[in-house]
Each structure stands twice: as C-alpha cells, then as structure tokens.
Design a protein around this motif. Sequence first.
Motif, PDB file in Angstrom:
ATOM      1  N   TRP A   1     -12.635 -13.654  16.105  1.00  0.00           N
ATOM      2  CA  TRP A   1     -13.798 -13.198  15.347  1.00  0.00           C
ATOM      3  C   TRP A   1     -14.956 -14.177  15.477  1.00  0.00           C
ATOM      4  O   TRP A   1     -16.109 -13.774  15.657  1.00  0.00           O
ATOM      5  N   ARG A   2     -14.659 -15.479  15.412  1.00  0.00           N
ATOM      6  CA  ARG A   2     -15.719 -16.489  15.555  1.00  0.00           C
ATOM      7  C   ARG A   2     -16.320 -16.464  16.951  1.00  0.00           C
ATOM      8  O   ARG A   2     -17.539 -16.628  17.122  1.00  0.00           O
ATOM      9  N   ALA A   3     -15.469 -16.275  17.977  1.00  0.00           N
ATOM     10  CA  ALA A   3     -15.995 -16.211  19.346  1.00  0.00           C
ATOM     11  C   ALA A   3     -16.954 -15.036  19.496  1.00  0.00           C
ATOM     12  O   ALA A   3     -18.010 -15.151  20.135  1.00  0.00           O
ATOM     13  N   ALA A   4     -16.617 -13.898  18.901  1.00  0.00           N
ATOM     14  CA  ALA A   4     -17.505 -12.745  18.966  1.00  0.00           C
ATOM     15  C   ALA A   4     -18.793 -13.001  18.203  1.00  0.00           C
ATOM     16  O   ALA A   4     -19.893 -12.668  18.679  1.00  0.00           O
ATOM     17  N   ARG A   5     -18.693 -13.583  17.026  1.00  0.00           N
ATOM     18  CA  ARG A   5     -19.890 -13.855  16.217  1.00  0.00           C
ATOM     19  C   ARG A   5     -20.830 -14.818  16.925  1.00  0.00           C
ATOM     20  O   ARG A   5     -22.051 -14.606  16.976  1.00  0.00           O
ATOM     21  N   GLU A   6     -20.277 -15.895  17.514  1.00  0.00           N
ATOM     22  CA  GLU A   6     -21.113 -16.869  18.210  1.00  0.00           C
ATOM     23  C   GLU A   6     -21.769 -16.267  19.452  1.00  0.00           C
ATOM     24  O   GLU A   6     -22.913 -16.581  19.783  1.00  0.00           O
ATOM     25  N   ALA A   7     -21.039 -15.404  20.161  1.00  0.00           N
ATOM     26  CA  ALA A   7     -21.605 -14.791  21.359  1.00  0.00           C
ATOM     27  C   ALA A   7     -22.733 -13.830  21.008  1.00  0.00           C
ATOM     28  O   ALA A   7     -23.747 -13.755  21.715  1.00  0.00           O
ATOM     29  N   LEU A   8     -22.573 -13.084  19.902  1.00  0.00           N
ATOM     30  CA  LEU A   8     -23.593 -12.121  19.512  1.00  0.00           C
ATOM     31  C   LEU A   8     -24.843 -12.789  18.957  1.00  0.00           C
ATOM     32  O   LEU A   8     -25.960 -12.287  19.125  1.00  0.00           O
ATOM     33  N   SER A   9     -24.660 -13.943  18.309  1.00  0.00           N
ATOM     34  CA  SER A   9     -25.789 -14.616  17.662  1.00  0.00           C
ATOM     35  C   SER A   9     -26.397 -15.726  18.501  1.00  0.00           C
ATOM     36  O   SER A   9     -27.498 -16.193  18.210  1.00  0.00           O
ATOM     37  N   GLY A  10     -25.673 -16.184  19.530  1.00  0.00           N
ATOM     38  CA  GLY A  10     -26.152 -17.307  20.326  1.00  0.00           C
ATOM     39  C   GLY A  10     -25.792 -18.649  19.752  1.00  0.00           C
ATOM     40  O   GLY A  10     -26.290 -19.680  20.226  1.00  0.00           O
ATOM     41  N   GLU A  11     -24.907 -18.697  18.744  1.00  0.00           N
ATOM     42  CA  GLU A  11     -24.519 -19.969  18.138  1.00  0.00           C
ATOM     43  C   GLU A  11     -23.716 -20.845  19.086  1.00  0.00           C
ATOM     44  O   GLU A  11     -23.579 -22.044  18.863  1.00  0.00           O
ATOM     45  N   SER A  12     -23.173 -20.274  20.158  1.00  0.00           N
ATOM     46  CA  SER A  12     -22.345 -21.047  21.082  1.00  0.00           C
ATOM     47  C   SER A  12     -23.162 -21.934  22.005  1.00  0.00           C
ATOM     48  O   SER A  12     -22.599 -22.741  22.755  1.00  0.00           O
ATOM     49  N   GLY A  13     -24.480 -21.812  21.962  1.00  0.00           N
ATOM     50  CA  GLY A  13     -25.322 -22.583  22.875  1.00  0.00           C
ATOM     51  C   GLY A  13     -25.733 -21.798  24.092  1.00  0.00           C
ATOM     52  O   GLY A  13     -26.614 -22.222  24.844  1.00  0.00           O
ATOM     53  N   ARG A  14     -25.111 -20.659  24.306  1.00  0.00           N
ATOM     54  CA  ARG A  14     -25.511 -19.763  25.384  1.00  0.00           C
ATOM     55  C   ARG A  14     -26.404 -18.670  24.819  1.00  0.00           C
ATOM     56  O   ARG A  14     -26.385 -18.411  23.618  1.00  0.00           O
ATOM     57  N   PRO A  15     -27.139 -17.977  25.667  1.00  0.00           N
ATOM     58  CA  PRO A  15     -27.985 -16.887  25.160  1.00  0.00           C
ATOM     59  C   PRO A  15     -27.131 -15.813  24.507  1.00  0.00           C
ATOM     60  O   PRO A  15     -26.007 -15.546  24.946  1.00  0.00           O
ATOM     61  N   PRO A  16     -27.615 -15.194  23.426  1.00  0.00           N
ATOM     62  CA  PRO A  16     -26.840 -14.105  22.823  1.00  0.00           C
ATOM     63  C   PRO A  16     -26.690 -12.956  23.812  1.00  0.00           C
ATOM     64  O   PRO A  16     -27.572 -12.688  24.627  1.00  0.00           O
ATOM     65  N   GLY A  17     -25.561 -12.295  23.738  1.00  0.00           N
ATOM     66  CA  GLY A  17     -25.306 -11.220  24.685  1.00  0.00           C
ATOM     67  C   GLY A  17     -24.167 -10.342  24.233  1.00  0.00           C
ATOM     68  O   GLY A  17     -23.637 -10.487  23.118  1.00  0.00           O
ATOM     69  N   PRO A  18     -23.732  -9.423  25.067  1.00  0.00           N
ATOM     70  CA  PRO A  18     -22.686  -8.470  24.682  1.00  0.00           C
ATOM     71  C   PRO A  18     -21.307  -9.122  24.638  1.00  0.00           C
ATOM     72  O   PRO A  18     -21.055 -10.145  25.289  1.00  0.00           O
ATOM     73  N   VAL A  19     -20.415  -8.505  23.889  1.00  0.00           N
ATOM     74  CA  VAL A  19     -19.025  -8.941  23.756  1.00  0.00           C
ATOM     75  C   VAL A  19     -18.127  -7.769  24.142  1.00  0.00           C
ATOM     76  O   VAL A  19     -18.310  -6.653  23.652  1.00  0.00           O
ATOM     77  N   LEU A  20     -17.161  -8.048  25.003  1.00  0.00           N
ATOM     78  CA  LEU A  20     -16.204  -7.024  25.433  1.00  0.00           C
ATOM     79  C   LEU A  20     -14.933  -7.134  24.606  1.00  0.00           C
ATOM     80  O   LEU A  20     -14.367  -8.222  24.467  1.00  0.00           O
ATOM     81  N   VAL A  21     -14.488  -5.994  24.075  1.00  0.00           N
ATOM     82  CA  VAL A  21     -13.236  -5.934  23.322  1.00  0.00           C
ATOM     83  C   VAL A  21     -12.332  -4.932  24.031  1.00  0.00           C
ATOM     84  O   VAL A  21     -12.617  -3.730  24.052  1.00  0.00           O
TER      85      VAL A  21
END
Length: 674
Positions: free
Chosen positions: A367-387
């Motif tokens: 869940w955190r990996a998806a949230r960070e990817a969608l918001s850009g909190e991971s340091g990378r540009p925000p983008g889509p998440v595949l489930v």
Amino acid sequence: MGAAATVARVVLDSPLPQLDHLFDYSVPAELSGQVRPGVRVRVPLRSAGRVADGFVVELAEPDAAFSGTLSAIEAVVSPVPVLTEPVWRLARRLADRSAGTASDILRLAVPGRMVRVEKAWLAAQEQAGDASSDRPSTRAEPPTEATPFPVRGYPAGALEAAVAAGERLALRPIPRLSRLPDGTWVGEWAVTLAALATATWRNGATAIVAVPDHRDLEQLAAALAAIAPASAVVRADASQSNPDRYKGFLAALSGPRIVIGNRSVVYAPAPRLGLLVVWEDSDPLLAEPLSPYVHARDAALVRQELEGCALVVSGLVRSVEAQRLVELGWLRDVGPERAFSPKVVLTANQSASEPAARAARIPSSAWRAAREALSGESGRPPGPVLVQVARPGYLPVLSCAHCGQAARCARCSGPLGQGRAGATPSCGWCGALATDWSCTRCEHTKLRMVTPGSGRTAEELGRAFPGTRVILADGDHPVLRVGPAPALVVATRGAEPIADGGYQAVLLLDGERMLARETLHVAEDCLRWWTSASVLAAPGAPTVLVGVSGDLARDFATDRLVDFAREELADRRQLRFPPAVRLASVTGAEGAVRGVLEAVDPGLLLDVLGPVEVDEKVVRAILRFEYARGADVAAAVRAAVVRNATQRRRAPGGRPGYRPAPTLRVRFDDPEIL
C-alpha cells in the motif's frame, strides 16, 4: 517425361487417417499446362462418385508395375502453387512425429482461397512481368529501403553474425521497456527481434517470428514499423479477416519478407528462409489446440532441421524445454552484455495497519509503495501503478457461506460467480442465473466470496485511494496502453497494458492463488506472469510480490530464472516427466485404447499409465518413452489409429447400415496431461 504420361501425386484435404498418403492421378491433356506442384486441384474418389480437394505434391512417371487405369484430375482450382515443397516436407514430418495427418497441418499452413484477392495478386504479378514464370516471383524488395539498425545491449554484431551463420540460439532478452523514435513504448525484446528480422531480410532471406498473442504482436509490429519498410512486413494472425490473411500469405509466397504472427505463422511460405524466431515458447497459447496438436516451438525445431536456417528461441522466462536443448548443446545460450535485475520486494500476505490498506486487502508495504508512486513521495515523478490479479470479473468464485463448499450450478454443475457488483450470481459454464440456489451439502442459501476478481479489486482500491483514476484491464476490458499520469491500473495476468515511461510501482497480488493451479507448469507460468509485469516498471521502480515465499519467490526476486529452469529440468528427470521424456495420451473407448496399447511394442516404452476412466465409456492411457524411440512409437500408434478408423461394425439387429468405430484421440507431448 511426356505430358500425356505424367502422373500427379496428390495429398487429399481429408482428416481421415486412412487417406493420409499420396494418391496417383493422371493428368488430362487439357490440364497438362496447369497441373504443377503446389496447386489446388479437385479429384475424384472411387466411391459413390465423390470428389475431393487436394494439393499436387509432385509430378512423376507412371509406375511400370501398375497395369490399371488411373483416375484423371477433374479440375485445377487455382493456378497459384500455394503449397511449397519445404512446407509439404514439414507437414509430413510433423504428422509422422505426432501420429496425425498431413492435411491437418496443411489446414494451418495454407489459408482458404479468396478469389478476389488471388486475382488481384495474379494481375500484379503479370504487371511485374512474372506471369510467364513457372513459380511466383522470389525477388526481394530493394534492401536500401531499410536503414541498418544494430542490435542493442549485446556484443556488437554478435547476434547478427550468429543469425547469418544459421546458428541456433537460446536468447536471454533485455528485461526493460524501450521508446521508439515515434514515441511508442515497447519491450526491448521486440526491438531486438525486429532488428534481427530486418537484418535477415536485408540479406535477401525471409524471417518468421511467432509470438503468443496480439499484445506481443502489436509491440513487434510497432518496432518493425520504426526500422523496416511497411512493404517488407507481412502479418498473419487469427484476428485478421480471411481476405487479409490470404493477401499476406500470397505476399510471403512472392519473395523474402518479415512474417510475424501467432503460432501458425511457423508454417508460412518462405522462398528462402533465413531466420525462425519463437518468443515466449512457455506460453500455452503457442500450443496448437487442433489435431495433431503440434506446439509452435516443436514445429520451428523441425523446420530449422529441414531447411538449415537460423533459429532463436527466446522469452523473459526460459522454458524447461528450451533449457533441455541448451544442456544437450542443440541451442547456444546467449545473454546481454550486462545483467538487468528488477527491484523486487517480497512481502507476506498479512493484515495491514492502515485502514485504507486493510479495506483494499493489501499489505502495508504494498500500500505504501502504491501511495508513494502515485504521489511522487518516492523521489521519482508521480505516475501509474500496476496491480496484477489472478482472475477477471467481480467475484469469479463463490462458496456456501455456512459450510464453505464451492457453489455449483444446479443445471450443469459449473462454478458460480458474480460478474459485477449487485448482479445475480450466474454459472461460468452455461450462464444460468442462480436465483434460487441452495447448498447441496447443508441446504444453506447464502453465498460468500472466495476469490475477488479484477472488478472487485478495482472497486476496493478506488475506495482506498480516493480521487485516483482506476483503470480496469482484462479480457472484457482490453487496454493496450496507458499514459504517464498517476492512475491505478488493475489488470489480470497477461492483460497488463504498457505505460509510457513505465509504471512507478508494480503490485503482484494473488500469487498464492496462481500457484494453486494443478498443472506441471504452474511454477513456470507464475514466473512468466510476474516477470512480464515487472519489466513494465520504470527504472528503479519497485515490484512488490505479495504472499509468496520460498525458492520460487527467491528465484524471481534475484533474477535466477535460468537457474530455475535448470533445477526444474533436473527434478523432472528424476520423475521421468516431460521434457525429460516424451509421452503420448490415447483417449477413447476402452477396447480401442487397449488396441492401440497392444499395437505398440512394450520394448519401445518406459511404461504405460492407465487406462483410467475419464468420462462415461471413455478411458485414457499415457505412454512414456525416450526421444530416440519417438518415431517408432508414433508409427505404431498411427497404424493402430488407421486400423481403428477403417473398422466398421454392424448396427444392432433391426437397424440398417453401419456405425463408425469408436473415435480415438491421440496427442503427443500434451503440456497439460500431467
């Protein structure tokens, strides 16, 4: 050889095994200029005045020992020699190898005639000055139309040189996405294979590339469009209309081309075959479901042996069959210059601490990996998440809420499921609505969810991530590509769309359910599904595998895919499972099956499993044997099948006529038999 004395040897278009041989016919004087090897003809059968369609395989002198009169060919259906000599040899060899009929192979190899398409092609040939030739034009298009495009990520010129030398390769692809000059994103494997195919065509030879499904075909076509002229590429797949498929077939017959398509493309005509490629040979879509059930990989192996062209067997996950050929030295293992390991995170399928994650039934780390990817909190540009999920639909599997027994249809005993939220449960087999369902064990009338499908997962993730766009991709909602904007893409295995620039996170759910399938290839299939999704991630983006541990998860996380194939093959050798040995299944009435078993010399076999009952009055036996004995076993089985087909028993008293002998179904190398 005089025209009047010429004998045409014809293979009939008939599935009857007793007719699977060449028939001699005389060539009438009025047809002497039209009858030639490869053309379609109509010939008489000496029973009730029937006629049959067929292909002329060869012309020969009459047999001096034959004193009778040959029947004459009735008509030449088409002047185009659509059956080439290499394709006929391939069909004959494969039919003999699998105890089938050559006509069944030819139905896959030669599409049905489309008169308008054929007339237009003949007119074009005549305008090009080829109408007087005895054979279709084999002139390649000017190679200057294509710009040289070297293979990337491998030693410079190594793959091109190996293909030009006719080598056989087990190619490890580069697991990443690549952007084409027109901005389209495809798998790097498609660019590699397109470059090899284009180099082969530039050398004046035909390249044939077989892929499992339309998604792979779209990527390959996009890569070829960027580096090869459109006139050089021929597409042959099941989604085409009959006229389009026949048009492509005639184009391939005309001269060197790059022919791409699904499993039957391995039979495409090639005036000069330079390269055969089979991508993802472990995918069951490459296994032919029609008799004689020849896998595209096996057809490619036999064709390479007959024609001496280069062969490339490749896939994100190496199949156990390909690994066996590598260990035998028949395929040479080739990999990229450097390793490309995905960033894989393994997590247990446990309850999450966050309420939103619990509602979506995913662990906290996913869940955190998806949230960070969608918001850009991971340091990378925000983008889509595949489930990735296991099953399509809303609730594809239901059970009794009281005793837990699987819910079955009252009409046909099929599984009950729910297609969408609030819908009445229905049968997955016959479609009947379960409006008055009750459990056959405890008579309870309430149902509960067993397996959530893609629709239910998308609904739950939408609540867990409010305001985020949710895209559903499955068989009922096909999506090929998505943009780089943040979104949750819920896709079933094999239906994952490509995201521009890659996904910022990939979540692999339902791993335990995928592994619960009862099949010999379950581990190999899961690795292919997971790897196919993980390579869609952007560089550095995490792939989270939920609920799977052990050696298989370790091999996936550490990119030990070749080691997995090696260890799997070693285990199968100990158990005498395919591909360590070959097997054949014989299914039919008990007497007919036992007749086949009695016809095969026990000294040719390792053992016989069965016969066991598989349905009412239907039994099945499995024969296991070494590869060196395959030709003898196939010949014995085929002879027994022919004897069974020619038997005729009188019907019960008072009923005139005859009834056919019990139908036998023979399948060699069935991937799902164990």
